[in-house]
Design a protein around this motif. Sequence first.
Motif, short mmCIF file in Angstrom:
data_model
loop_
_atom_site.label_atom_id
_atom_site.label_comp_id
_atom_site.label_asym_id
_atom_site.label_seq_id
_atom_site.Cartn_x
_atom_site.Cartn_y
_atom_site.Cartn_z
N PHE A 348 0.84 -1.20 0.00
CA PHE A 348 0.00 0.00 0.00
C PHE A 348 0.88 1.25 0.00
CE2 PHE A 348 -2.42 -3.15 2.47
CZ PHE A 348 -3.70 -3.04 1.96
N HIS A 349 0.52 2.23 -0.82
CA HIS A 349 1.03 3.59 -0.63
C HIS A 349 0.03 4.26 0.31
CE1 HIS A 349 2.17 7.78 -2.19
NE2 HIS A 349 0.99 7.98 -1.62
N ALA A 350 0.47 4.58 1.53
CA ALA A 350 -0.43 5.19 2.52
C ALA A 350 0.34 6.25 3.29
CB ALA A 350 -0.98 4.12 3.46
N LEU A 351 0.00 7.50 3.06
CA LEU A 351 0.70 8.61 3.72
C LEU A 351 -0.05 9.22 4.88
CD1 LEU A 351 2.41 9.29 0.72
CD2 LEU A 351 3.14 10.93 2.42
N GLY A 352 -1.34 9.53 4.65
CA GLY A 352 -2.12 10.21 5.67
C GLY A 352 -2.72 9.22 6.66
N ASP A 353 -3.13 9.74 7.83
CA ASP A 353 -3.64 8.83 8.87
C ASP A 353 -4.94 8.14 8.45
OD1 ASP A 353 -5.02 11.23 9.13
OD2 ASP A 353 -4.35 11.62 11.19
N ARG A 354 -5.73 8.81 7.58
CA ARG A 354 -6.95 8.13 7.12
C ARG A 354 -6.61 7.01 6.13
NH1 ARG A 354 -9.82 11.84 4.20
NH2 ARG A 354 -10.01 10.64 2.29
N ALA A 355 -5.62 7.24 5.28
CA ALA A 355 -5.20 6.21 4.32
C ALA A 355 -4.65 5.00 5.07
CB ALA A 355 -4.15 6.77 3.37
N HIS A 378 2.34 -4.87 3.31
CA HIS A 378 3.07 -3.76 3.91
C HIS A 378 2.54 -2.41 3.47
CE1 HIS A 378 6.03 -3.70 0.33
NE2 HIS A 378 5.35 -4.80 0.18
N LEU A 379 2.68 -1.44 4.38
CA LEU A 379 2.23 -0.07 4.14
C LEU A 379 3.46 0.82 4.04
CD1 LEU A 379 -0.13 -1.53 5.81
CD2 LEU A 379 -0.85 0.79 6.42
N ALA A 380 3.59 1.50 2.90
CA ALA A 380 4.76 2.35 2.68
C ALA A 380 4.44 3.81 2.96
CB ALA A 380 5.26 2.21 1.25
N HIS A 381 5.45 4.52 3.41
CA HIS A 381 5.48 5.98 3.62
C HIS A 381 5.04 6.38 5.03
CE1 HIS A 381 6.52 5.71 -0.45
NE2 HIS A 381 5.32 5.84 -1.00
N LEU A 382 3.75 6.15 5.41
CA LEU A 382 3.35 6.29 6.82
C LEU A 382 3.75 7.63 7.42
CD1 LEU A 382 4.53 2.69 7.74
CD2 LEU A 382 2.16 3.46 7.39
N GLN A 383 3.41 8.70 6.70
CA GLN A 383 3.82 10.03 7.19
C GLN A 383 3.11 10.41 8.48
OE1 GLN A 383 4.17 13.06 4.26
NE2 GLN A 383 4.26 14.72 5.74
N VAL A 384 1.78 10.20 8.52
CA VAL A 384 1.02 10.52 9.73
C VAL A 384 0.22 9.27 10.11
CG1 VAL A 384 -0.64 12.10 10.79
CG2 VAL A 384 0.79 12.91 8.90
N VAL A 385 0.45 8.77 11.32
CA VAL A 385 -0.22 7.54 11.77
C VAL A 385 -0.88 7.82 13.11
CG1 VAL A 385 0.05 5.09 12.33
CG2 VAL A 385 1.56 6.15 10.62
N ARG A 428 2.78 12.99 15.30
CA ARG A 428 2.36 11.69 14.74
C ARG A 428 3.12 11.36 13.46
NH1 ARG A 428 1.93 9.02 18.22
NH2 ARG A 428 1.45 7.44 16.68
N HIS A 429 4.20 12.13 13.16
CA HIS A 429 4.95 11.92 11.93
C HIS A 429 5.92 10.76 12.04
CE1 HIS A 429 3.41 15.28 9.72
NE2 HIS A 429 4.32 15.15 8.79
N TYR A 430 5.87 9.86 11.05
CA TYR A 430 6.84 8.77 10.95
C TYR A 430 7.15 8.17 12.32
CZ TYR A 430 7.46 11.26 6.51
OH TYR A 430 7.26 11.89 5.30
N PRO A 431 6.17 7.57 12.99
CA PRO A 431 6.36 7.17 14.40
C PRO A 431 7.12 5.85 14.56
CG PRO A 431 4.13 6.65 13.71
CD PRO A 431 4.80 7.29 12.50
N PHE A 432 8.40 5.85 14.15
CA PHE A 432 9.18 4.60 14.15
C PHE A 432 9.34 4.06 15.57
CE2 PHE A 432 11.72 6.68 10.45
CZ PHE A 432 10.61 6.61 9.62
N GLY A 433 9.59 4.95 16.53
CA GLY A 433 9.76 4.50 17.91
C GLY A 433 8.50 3.81 18.42
N ASP A 434 7.35 4.40 18.11
CA ASP A 434 6.08 3.77 18.51
C ASP A 434 5.95 2.38 17.89
OD1 ASP A 434 5.45 6.09 19.83
OD2 ASP A 434 3.90 6.76 18.42
N PHE A 435 6.33 2.26 16.62
CA PHE A 435 6.24 0.95 15.95
C PHE A 435 7.09 -0.09 16.68
CE2 PHE A 435 5.36 3.24 11.70
CZ PHE A 435 4.01 2.97 11.75
N VAL A 436 8.32 0.29 16.99
CA VAL A 436 9.23 -0.68 17.63
C VAL A 436 8.68 -1.10 18.99
CG1 VAL A 436 11.54 -0.95 18.62
CG2 VAL A 436 11.26 0.07 16.34
N ARG A 437 8.18 -0.11 19.76
CA ARG A 437 7.63 -0.45 21.08
C ARG A 437 6.39 -1.33 20.96
NH1 ARG A 437 9.84 4.65 21.92
NH2 ARG A 437 8.01 5.69 21.07
#
Length: 558
Positions: A348-355, A378-385, A428-437
Amino acid sequence: MPTSDVVFTGGPIFTGAGHPLQRHAVAISAGRITAVVPESEIGSHVGESTRVIDLDGALLAPGFQDAHVHPVGAGVELLQCNLTEATDAASAVAAVHACAAANPEEPWILGGGWSMDHFPGGAPPRGLLDAVVPDRPVLLHSRDHHSAWANTAAMEAAGIDASTPDPADGRIEREADGSPAGTFHEGAMELFGAVRPETTAELAYRGLLRAQGELLSLGITGWQDALIGSAAGIADPLSAYARAIDEGTLLARVVGAQWWERASGIEQVEEFVARRDELTARGDDRLRLGTVKIMVDGVAENHTAAMLTPYRDGHGHDTHNCGMSFVDPARLREFVTALDAAGMQVHFHALGDRAVREALDALAAARDANGPTDGRHHLAHLQVVDESDVPRFAELGAIANIQALWAAHETQLDELTLPFLREGAELRHYPFGDFVRADVRLAGGSDWPVSSADPMDAIHVAVNRGYPGSDAPPLGGAHQRIDLATAMAAYTSGTAYVNHRDDETGSIRPGFLADLVVLDPDPFSLPTDEIHRSTVVSTWIDGTLVHSLHPDPVLELS
Ligand SMILES: [Zn+2]
């Protein structure tokens, strides 16, 4: 014991996860890793003809794998009118002028790589192009490929004028009287589709090889091509790959994501499966086609990324625009369920939190209908989650495909994006730390040519949340940083997992393919704000040297 073809010794070994091994050595025979043993035990693997490589403190790692990249387009762009080196509007225009002068026979001037932050409102006007190329069409896509810049001759050739309406999935920038101003966003780029010359098969093939050379020099030995098919005037890269396989010039291991055509429907699933199976039957494993790419939304810079809350105008007031869902959410659930059932992976190309939410909802629907599968969607980009969606990735087995280089304060984000998002969106931008936790699997990619393909630059940003030398605060807060081993894993074993190639690539283990990179200095030996200083010394595929920084790359000890 038969002796090895190659032995690496004298440096730390990052195996694909966790902290590097110290005082170990790696032996290779017939293209595969045969042993990972303490240095004291490597002697029995070394014979007369063994090439012993002294790492001299450099790090040996699995070759990088890029989870989202467009090599053919990038390579063609390098061969066409290439604006990626331009530093402002004037130098971009000068580059176009030079291209036109150097190619007097070309009926159209094509290329791209211009940067939105070099132009007011991110929208370059046609007049700048008309001034240097008044007599031939010029059509140039933006660095992120979500917008195109045209001169008046190109619009005339395509029959575009003030009476041309905006398409449902795009937008035409307009002058006060309604005339097209020169910038075309998203689906509006297709207005040139009928008249723009196609990339020839020959140019696409040369582009692929040019790009492969570039990627090998960055230590990248495999990737997921994020767009196989014809879209937005980009030639279908499939024929270029097919020729490279036939001619033995494709060195990297590739998974191709077949393009979901938004104007078509569920009947595409059968075609995707047929194309996948046809390729598998040819028996060359360098390219696989078991993935489908679906664009859920656009990008935040031109306000087409799908958001849960409205964009704001230049004065901080809410508008009525929440961006675009390119695929109706109910149909998305239906399509994804069918693809999952057919054994296809969805990218998926998904950038915004609604996408992001719509993509996860579709995966939940597929899970309900099909039960757990090995799709590794997999979801790519994930700018706002949105925070509430983070744990859903792990629950649904969805992988976060991160473009870590974007997770930093820079002009395009700070001036063209953040002021137009709701209060607090930066957090909420690119929340990599949240993902890992939340135990979400990560895969790393570049989206090159949208941005640099250099994995070490991306890994630097993943760890620091800022560019080298920048004193901006970490984007989204320090808790979104991830550690170096986790970032390195995303760009090696993480992408291997997404590519269903984790059974023999992405890790340094006995039996695995010897696709490797040597990095110097060892990034684990550097202060975190200097990780970017680590560069590729050599790249290996199947135990064979495919790129080397130095003409004489290695010290032979024997
Ligand atoms: Zn992309």
